[in-house]
Every structure is written in structure tokens, then in C-alpha cells.
Design an enzyme around this catalytic site. Structure first.
Site, PDB file in Angstrom:
ATOM      1  N   GLU A  33       1.979   1.585 -11.132  1.00 33.37           N
ATOM      2  CA  GLU A  33       2.385   1.677  -9.855  1.00 33.37           C
ATOM      3  C   GLU A  33       3.368   0.542  -9.769  1.00 33.37           C
ATOM      4  O   GLU A  33       3.330  -0.331  -8.907  1.00 33.37           O
ATOM      5  CB  GLU A  33       1.313   1.160  -9.167  1.00 33.37           C
ATOM      6  CG  GLU A  33       0.075   2.336  -9.364  1.00 33.37           C
ATOM      7  CD  GLU A  33      -1.199   1.827  -8.086  1.00 33.37           C
ATOM      8  OE1 GLU A  33      -0.820   1.052  -7.219  1.00 33.37           O
ATOM      9  OE2 GLU A  33      -2.178   2.744  -8.440  1.00 33.37           O
TER      10      GLU A  33
ATOM     11  N   ASP B 113       6.172  -2.237  -9.238  1.00 27.91           N
ATOM     12  CA  ASP B 113       7.186  -2.786  -8.282  1.00 27.91           C
ATOM     13  C   ASP B 113       7.321  -4.246  -8.628  1.00 27.91           C
ATOM     14  O   ASP B 113       6.266  -4.949  -8.933  1.00 27.91           O
ATOM     15  CB  ASP B 113       6.928  -2.195  -7.158  1.00 27.91           C
ATOM     16  CG  ASP B 113       5.417  -2.389  -6.334  1.00 27.91           C
ATOM     17  OD1 ASP B 113       5.079  -1.546  -5.630  1.00 27.91           O
ATOM     18  OD2 ASP B 113       4.779  -3.330  -6.865  1.00 27.91           O
TER      19      ASP B 113
END
Ligand code: G3I
Length: 301
Positions: A232, A234
Site C-alpha cells: 500500500e 505512498d
């Protein structure tokens, strides 16, 4: 290669994105998706609230849209997430004890059966460990059904889909710390007892830094005999965003059992933390400096 997915594929890896069914009609969005990524994860469409809104009633329409988007593009599809303390439908939130345990295990069985043979890797259990330095399990209604709930979920998922890689997924586990060591201890125990587990997902929602032992942490899990996946990713803008994205890429490339990286969205405007401009494409879909640093790192081989 000139795209993220093709460059990752040069080393047998994927570079994927979390996507939203509601955005598949956006030509800019799907244009970047099909050009750049060779793996997809449904951002929300396969969660418990989305797939079993009332007990025993399953709704797979949007999950199927994500699946078909990925498969039609020759991409791997990660399933997210069979069991999680968050985003549970209201009816499940009010259950406890054996009623919750049987409902949860039935949910795993039904959803994994529906997608049998089509999912590359499932996040079977998401975020079951606590923050705050104890390395203990997170207190949740699922945890209160008994410490063996995670093992039961993995066994049910394997029974339903022998082909999918079964992953444990969590955040704030991006270096060697009490939480990642709690996960490590569980995985080591599972492998010792033959509990079916194939991979560990590291969400890697990063700020303006990256732990110095990021790669070493991935390597210690790989040494247990599981794949590791960045699930995930970021990175907050404002620090050395491009450099941190490159460091994560290089760390995965350096760990042979790191099978791929997924960023949690496509454009900054698609992000759950959109104010931090944390992704590889700007709001207009233009490549950012972080994109170029990732491509360069993937092609460094
Ligand atoms: O679908 C409903 C819609 O019907 C309703 O009108 C709207 C307003 O209430 O809410 C919509 O649901 C939202 C859903 O995203 C779909 O957009 C939920 O409120 C909202 O809480 C949900 O947020 C997601 C969050 O997980 C919680 O599930 C984010 O998009 C998603 O990026 C985020 O992703 C999580 C991973 O699954 C696990 N790791 C952490 C990561 C970031 O929190």
C-alpha cells in the site's frame, strides 16, 4: 523498459496500484492503469462491508469489476481483505464469541471460493497487531473470539483457494520494531506448525523518511520462507519523496522473495491521504519526479 509494470517484470516482479471501481469510467485513470501497472488491488470493493452487507447475502459486483479489469489487462490481482477489524458491516460489528467466529470463517470461505483460482494473493488478515510498542495483538472483536482466529482464517482461505498466495498484511511494520517483531514471531510459529501462510504484506504508508533497516526487515521475513510484498505504498510529499520511493524499490529488488510493489492509488487526487500528494502521478495524471525515480530503480536491475 519504459513503464513501471514492464520494468518490474524484467526481474519477475509486478508494480501494481490500488484502484476504485467508481473510477474505471475515467479515461485518464484507466489509461495510466493499463499502461503502467501489471497488478491491481481493490481499494475497497472486496472488504467485508462491500461483499457481505447483510449476513449470508453476498455482493460481488464491484469486486468482480476490479478483478475483470485486472485480468483483462493480464495483471495480477491481489485480494484485499478477507478479515479486518475495520470496515465490517454493521451486522458483524454486533457479533461476538462463537457467532462472530463462525460468521468470520464463513465469510473467508465464501469470498475466497467466489474468487477461487483468480486471485494472485489474498490479504487474508489485515492489521491484527497493535501499535504502541508492545508487539501484542490489536484488541478487537475478532481477537476476542480467541487468539487462534488468524490461524483459522488462513486455514479456511487455503481450503477455499489452494492457488492463491495467503498473506498477512499490516502497517507501521516497515522496519525492525516491536510491531513487526510481533508479526515475525507469529509467522515463524505458523511456518513451524504448518499453518498455511505464503507471504507478508508491508503496507508502507510512509512519511518523509524510511527506516534504515527497511531492507533488513524484509529480508528477515523472507528468511522465514515467505514472500514479502509492499502492498500500500505512498510517501508524503515534502521530504525526499522521489528518493524514498527509489529506496523502497531498491530494497524490494535486493530481496529475492520480494515479489512486487503496489502503490495505494494512481493520482494524488485518488489518494486516501490526498492532502500529502503521496503518489506517483499528479492530479492531472502527469508523471512526478517520484515516478521517474521508481522507473530508474526498476531498470537498474
Ligand atoms: O461507499 C461509501 C459510500 O456509499 C458513502 O456515500 C461514502 C460516504 O459515507 O462512504 C463510502 O465508503 C467509504 C469507502 O472508503 C469507499 O469510498 C468509507 O466511508 C471510507 O471509510 C473508506 O475509506 C477507505 C479506508 O481504507 C477504510 O476502508 C479508503 O478509501 C481506503 O484507501 C483505505 O485503505 C486502507 C486499507 O484498506 C488498509 N490499510 C490502510 C488503508 C488506508 O486507510
Amino acid at each position: 523498459a519504459s513503464t513501471l509494470g514492464a520494468s518490474a517484470a524484467q526481474s519477475g516482479r509486478y508494480y501494481g496500484a490500488a484502484i476504485a471501481a467508481g473510477k474505471l469510467g475515467d479515461a485518464t485513470y484507466t489509461g495510466i492503469l493499463t499502461r503502467e501497472f501489471n497488478a491491481v488491488t481493490p481499494e475497497n470493493e472486496m472488504k467485508w462491508d462491500a461483499t457481505e452487507p447483510s449476513q449470508g447475502r453476498y455482493t460481488f459486483t464491484n469486486g468482480d469489476r476490479i478483478l475483470n479489469q485486472g485480468l483483462s489487462n493480464g495483471s495480477k490481482v491481489r485480494g484485499h481483505a478477507l478479515l479486518w477489524h475495520a470496515q465490517q458491516p454493521g451486522w458483524a460489528q454486533s457479533l461476538s464469541g462463537s457467532a462472530l467466529r463462525s460468521a468470520a470463517i464463513n465469510h473467508v470461505t465464501q469470498v475466497a471460493t467466489h474468487y477461487q483460482g483468480k486471485i494472485y494473493a489474498w490479504d487474508v488478515v489485515n492489521e491484527a497487531f497493535a501499535d504502541g510498542g508492545s508487539g501484542a495483538r490489536r484488541d478487537s472483536t475478532l481477537q476476542r473470539t480467541g487468539n487462534d482466529w488468524i490461524e483459522a482464517a488462513f486455514r479456511a482461505a487455503r481450503a477455499a483457494d489452494p492457488n492463491a498466495k495467503l498473506c498477512y498484511n499490516d502497517y507501521n511494520t516497515d522496519g525492525v520494531n516491536a510491531k513487526s517483531t510481533g508479526v515475525y514471531t507469529m509467522v515463524k510459529d505458523f511456518k513451524a506448525r504448518g499453518v498455511p501462510i505464503d507471504c507478508v504484506g508491508f503496507q508502507s504508508h510512509l512519511g518523509t523518511g524510511i527506516p534504515g533497516d527497511y531492507q533488513a526487515n524484509l529480508q528477515r521475513f523472507a528468511d522465514l520462507g515467505v514472500d514479502v510484498q509492499i502492498t500500500e505504498l505512498d510517501v508524503a510529499q515534502g521530504g525526499n519523496q522521489a528518493g524514498i520511493y527509489a529506496s523502497v524499490t531498491r530494497a524490494c529488488m535486493a530481496v529475492s522473495r520480494c515479489t512486487g510493489i503496489t502503490v495505494w492509488g494512481i493520482r494524488d487526487s485518488d489518494s486516501w491521504r490526498t492532502g500529502e500528494n503521496p503518489l506517483l502521478f499528479d492530479n492531472s495524471g502527469n508523471k512526478k519526479a517520484a515516478y521517474t525515480s521508481v522507473l530508474t530503480a526498476l531498470n537498474a536491475g
